[in-house]
Design a protein around this motif. Structure first.
Motif, PDB file in Angstrom:
ATOM      1  N   ASN A   1      15.494 -35.082 -13.387  1.00 27.48           N
ATOM      2  CA  ASN A   1      15.064 -35.658 -14.674  1.00 27.48           C
ATOM      3  C   ASN A   1      16.245 -35.838 -15.623  1.00 27.48           C
ATOM      4  OD1 ASN A   1      12.404 -35.892 -13.966  1.00 27.48           O
ATOM      5  ND2 ASN A   1      11.652 -34.210 -15.222  1.00 27.48           N
TER       6      ASN A   1
ATOM      7  N   MET B   1      18.189 -38.867 -14.478  1.00 26.15           N
ATOM      8  CA  MET B   1      17.472 -40.126 -14.718  1.00 26.15           C
ATOM      9  C   MET B   1      17.385 -40.465 -16.202  1.00 26.15           C
ATOM     10  SD  MET B   1      14.535 -40.443 -11.757  1.00 26.15           S
ATOM     11  CE  MET B   1      13.821 -38.815 -11.896  1.00 26.15           C
ATOM     12  N   LYS B   2      17.341 -39.429 -17.049  1.00 27.85           N
ATOM     13  CA  LYS B   2      17.362 -39.685 -18.498  1.00 27.85           C
ATOM     14  C   LYS B   2      18.647 -40.381 -18.891  1.00 27.85           C
ATOM     15  CE  LYS B   2      14.315 -36.085 -20.392  1.00 27.85           C
ATOM     16  NZ  LYS B   2      14.285 -34.764 -21.066  1.00 27.85           N
ATOM     17  N   LYS B   3      19.753 -39.917 -18.324  1.00 28.25           N
ATOM     18  CA  LYS B   3      21.048 -40.514 -18.661  1.00 28.25           C
ATOM     19  C   LYS B   3      21.202 -41.898 -18.022  1.00 28.25           C
ATOM     20  CE  LYS B   3      23.644 -36.699 -20.341  1.00 28.25           C
ATOM     21  NZ  LYS B   3      25.002 -36.357 -20.803  1.00 28.25           N
TER      22      LYS B   3
ATOM     23  N   ARG C   1      18.763 -43.830 -18.068  1.00 23.09           N
ATOM     24  CA  ARG C   1      17.769 -44.554 -18.859  1.00 23.09           C
ATOM     25  C   ARG C   1      16.581 -45.014 -17.999  1.00 23.09           C
ATOM     26  NH1 ARG C   1      20.146 -44.863 -23.645  1.00 23.09           N
ATOM     27  NH2 ARG C   1      22.422 -45.115 -23.777  1.00 23.09           N
ATOM     28  N   LYS C   2      16.190 -44.163 -17.052  1.00 24.89           N
ATOM     29  CA  LYS C   2      15.026 -44.427 -16.194  1.00 24.89           C
ATOM     30  C   LYS C   2      13.895 -43.480 -16.589  1.00 24.89           C
ATOM     31  CE  LYS C   2      17.203 -47.376 -13.429  1.00 24.89           C
ATOM     32  NZ  LYS C   2      16.796 -48.776 -13.217  1.00 24.89           N
ATOM     33  N   THR C   3      13.523 -43.492 -17.849  1.00 28.13           N
ATOM     34  CA  THR C   3      12.549 -42.523 -18.365  1.00 28.13           C
ATOM     35  C   THR C   3      11.149 -42.729 -17.785  1.00 28.13           C
ATOM     36  OG1 THR C   3      12.300 -43.972 -20.290  1.00 28.13           O
ATOM     37  CG2 THR C   3      13.754 -42.070 -20.526  1.00 28.13           C
ATOM     38  N   LYS C   4      10.851 -43.928 -17.274  1.00 21.64           N
ATOM     39  CA  LYS C   4       9.537 -44.172 -16.674  1.00 21.64           C
ATOM     40  C   LYS C   4       9.342 -43.368 -15.387  1.00 21.64           C
ATOM     41  CE  LYS C   4       8.747 -48.867 -18.375  1.00 21.64           C
ATOM     42  NZ  LYS C   4       8.592 -50.293 -17.975  1.00 21.64           N
ATOM     43  N   ASP C   5      10.455 -43.007 -14.745  1.00 23.34           N
ATOM     44  CA  ASP C   5      10.389 -42.337 -13.445  1.00 23.34           C
ATOM     45  C   ASP C   5      10.464 -40.815 -13.556  1.00 23.34           C
ATOM     46  OD1 ASP C   5      10.555 -44.746 -11.580  1.00 23.34           O
ATOM     47  OD2 ASP C   5      12.291 -45.061 -12.873  1.00 23.34           O
ATOM     48  N   LEU C   6      10.453 -40.278 -14.767  1.00 24.64           N
ATOM     49  CA  LEU C   6      10.535 -38.824 -14.941  1.00 24.64           C
ATOM     50  C   LEU C   6       9.266 -38.152 -14.417  1.00 24.64           C
ATOM     51  CD1 LEU C   6      12.110 -38.507 -18.507  1.00 24.64           C
ATOM     52  CD2 LEU C   6      13.270 -38.571 -16.302  1.00 24.64           C
TER      53      LEU C   6
ATOM     54  N   ASN D   1       6.903 -34.324 -13.827  1.00 22.10           N
ATOM     55  CA  ASN D   1       6.681 -32.930 -14.212  1.00 22.10           C
ATOM     56  C   ASN D   1       6.038 -32.224 -13.022  1.00 22.10           C
ATOM     57  OD1 ASN D   1       3.674 -32.864 -14.422  1.00 22.10           O
ATOM     58  ND2 ASN D   1       4.054 -34.345 -16.068  1.00 22.10           N
TER      59      ASN D   1
END
Length: 693
Positions: free
Chosen positions: A601, A604-606, A608-613, A615
């Motif tokens: 996560n 992916m945040k870095k 900029r793929k926040t849709k694929d995060l 939990n």
């Protein structure tokens, strides 16, 4: 009508004035258990033969002048048993007085204190004083290796350890020498007990005569937090209890599960836990000037991002290790999807897999089913080292039912007798073509089991061997709902689950394209997720290692990211039978370590793929949806008929060599364990001197 007739025919026994039905062949003690009447015992154990040594289980039987030992007396129709009379109470107090005649009063310094059968039963059934004034006898301590601590003065000669070694472990090295007051329990040559199950005698010992040497004086049982979990040292998925003190794992004990490990565990499962404290990765590291130096998460992830952006997707490869749980593996797969790379692999060596249907990569007969088999054929496997608890079941079938066992390839000592049918792939071809005498035995058996190991699937004819055996079994009606004789024996805890998650692309599965690219140095970036056992020569690859220990993977890495060990996070694993079980968090991750999915996560945040995060809860739901044929957690998968077509295969005449596992060093945790190192040294020295079995 049949059920009513059967119930009418069941014999009856009277226990404390109540009439109880019991099955023929039961003892009085077992009948008392049906009646929910507690009978004290020291020598009796459900999984061992009856000895009748301790006499603690005395009860009163009508028309008998003396009390009877309920563990050894067969129950019979019309018996009238009393367990709570003054007569029985007096008899038990007398027995307890004799048992304690020579027992030292050292409960405060005894590791068994707080979970000791002798302590508990003397409280309920004993007497508060002793009439013995004679000097207590003293017995010299015995050497039983690095795992078992002895204090034989405490021994009450119940012989549980002797019976376990002979009957279950299959190594008759413990026995009694001397007679009467001079009788002593010992290993005959006073050397380490050469069995992967040796430490189970500690759990069996009802007094403090045999205790855990690595755990000695570490903690008291009431100080420990107990977490029910599963083992990941091999593919069996043994049920265990993890005991922690201040979030430090102090010991691992077996948990009863008759379907899998009964109430035993291997020594590696029990004692690798001290490796959870050693060589741990507690913060990110970056290689600078050819040395790994401590870093921050931001610095490490920024470096990884730079490398990912500078590398083509087809030049990025990922390898998943042997102890990675399903949630983290799925998160890794989704992460690689974001990177547009399908170069994922989990095999440590090239062996044949056919993932088209679930039965192709499972132990379909089930571990418990081994006891029902009437013929077992091992092909290219050593179950004693690859799956110790499976080997214990085979030993049980051999000892109790005289099941015939055969092997193709020489696995060495397996603790039971077996016949080697040959050492070449030609010998398998003869069986399948019905040109061998063994073919007749196989075809006339009712419930055969064929166990195929990874060693034979590594051969060039691995595909031929597996597919033709499957066709042979299918054509002869040995693959059906009530009995499936086809069994694959994986070596790693994560193997079956990762196949179900479709980690391998079709190209990787069939053509081993990952290994070809790896050996040809086509990868510019290699991401190792808990992977320490894959062998390759590093060239110019940028290696990221993510795991819990500074082991082989971390040694070659350019960036090291710390993640928790299996006892420090929740996660699902699928054992060799396809049984999905939960490994539960017993302690906290060390230092700055983060769970694997959280690390993906961050990256992916870095990106900029926040849709694929992801939990954890979402990952678990997706995992359970991915797994085919699943029924429920802890249950065997649902059987489905084979619909796959016959595949074209090529036969090649080859020798079948069973690769020897470095048993005590199979993973990063056991390699970090001081106890496993001691066991390995003793094992090697015994082989050199020729004292091994």
């Amino acid at each position: 009508m049949i059920n009513i007739y059967w119930r009418m025919k069941m014999p009856k026994i009277i226990i404390n004035g109540k009439e109880i039905e019991f099955e023929k062949g039961m003892t009085v003690l077992q009948a008392c258990e049906i009646a929910n009447v507690e009978i004290p015992r020291f020598c009796y154990h459900e999984k061992l033969s009856i000895a009748g040594n301790c006499r603690m289980c005395l009860v009163e039987m009508e028309k008998s002048a003396k009390p009877i030992a309920s563990c050894a007396m067969p129950a019979a129709e019309g018996m009238n048993i009393k367990t709570n009379t003054p007569f029985v109470e007096k008899a038990r107090k007398g027995v307890m007085e004799f048992l304690l005649a020579n027992h030292p009063l050292d409960c405060p310094v005894c590791d068994q204190g707080g979970e000791c059968d002798l302590q508990d039963q003397s409280m309920f059934y004993g007497i508060d004083k002793s009439r013995f004034v004679e000097n207590k006898r003293q017995v010299k301590e015995k050497y039983m290796g690095p795992l078992i601590k002895t204090q034989m003065t405490r021994c009450i000669h119940c012989t549980r350890c002797v019976r376990f070694a002979t009957e279950v472990a299959g190594v008759p090295e413990i026995g009694a020498i001397g007679r009467g007051e001079d009788m002593e329990i010992t290993t005959y040559l006073e050397k380490a007990m050469e069995s992967e199950l040796s430490a189970n005698v500690i759990d069996l010992c009802p007094v403090g005569a045999l205790t855990s040497k690595p755990y000695a004086f570490e903690a008291r049982p009431w100080e420990l937090k107990k977490t029910e979990s599963i083992d990941v040292m091999d593919s069996v998925g043994s049920n265990i209890r993890v005991d922690t003190y201040n979030w430090e794992v102090k010991r691992i004990l077996p948990r009863l599960n008759n379907e899998i490990n009964e109430e035993w565990i291997s020594d590696k499962t029990r004692y690798s836990c001290d490796g959870l404290l050693k060589q741990r990765l507690d913060s990110p590291y970056i290689k600078k000037d050819n040395r790994l130096k401590k870093s921050t998460w931001d610095e490490a992830i920024d470096l990884i991002l730079d490398k990912i952006k500078a590398t083509n997707a087809n030049e990025i490869g990922g390898h998943i290790g042997d102890m990675v749980n399903l949630e983290n593996a799925l998160a890794f797969k989704k992460f690689f999807k974001v990177l547009n790379s399908n170069n994922l692999e989990f095999r440590e060596k090239k062996f044949y897999i056919n993932s088209s249907e679930k039965m192709n990569y499972l132990f379909n007969s089930s571990i418990r089913g081994i006891e029902d088999s009437d013929l077992i054929l091992l092909i290219g496997t050593n179950p004693r080292h690859e799956a110790t608890m499976v080997n214990a079941r085979i030993r049980k079938a051999f000892a109790q039912k005289k099941t015939s066992i055969f092997s193709i390839g020489n696995p060495g000592d397996l603790t039971y007798d077996y016949t080697i049918l040959g050492n070449k792939s030609d010998d398998i071809k003869k069986i399948l073509n019905k040109e061998s005498e063994f073919s007749k035995k196989l075809l006339t058996s009712k419930k055969p089991i064929i166990i195929i190991g990874e060693s034979v699937l590594e051969l060039k004819s691995g595909k031929y061997i597996f597919e033709e055996i499957k066709n042979f079994l299918k054509n002869n009606n040995f693959i059906k709902k009530d009995w499936n004789a086809l069994n694959f024996l994986p070596q790693n805890a994560s193997t079956v689950g990762l196949i179900d998650l479709k980690i391998l692309s079709e190209e990787n599965e069939k053509n081993y394209s990952f290994f070809k690219k790896l050996n040809n140095h086509e990868f510019k970036l290699l991401y190792l997720l808990g992977s320490d056992n894959i062998e390759f020569k590093k060239n110019d690859e940028f290696v990221i290692y993510q795991g819990s220990h500074g082991d082989r993977g971390a040694e070659i890495a350019d960036v090291v990211l710390p993640s928790p060990a299996y006892t420090e996070q929740n996660g699902l694993y699928e054992n060799l039978e396809g049984r999905v079980q939960e490994c539960k968090k017993a302690s906290y991750p060390i230092g700055e370590a983060l769970e694997d999915w959280k690390i993906f996560n961050l990256i992916m945040k870095k990106l900029r793929k926040t849709k694929d995060l992801s939990n954890f809860d979402l990952l678990r739901k997706e995992v359970l949806n991915f797994i085919p044929n699943i029924s429920r957690l802890n249950e065997l998968p649902v059987y489905k008929d084979s619909l796959s077509k016959n595949l074209e295969t090529n036969f090649i005449s080859e020798d079948i060599l069973i690769k020897e596992l470095d048993y005590f060093y199979t993973n990063s945790i056991s390699r970090a364990s001081k106890t496993m190192s001691e066991c390995r040294m003793i094992n090697k020295s015994s082989k050199k001197t020729g004292t091994d079995n």
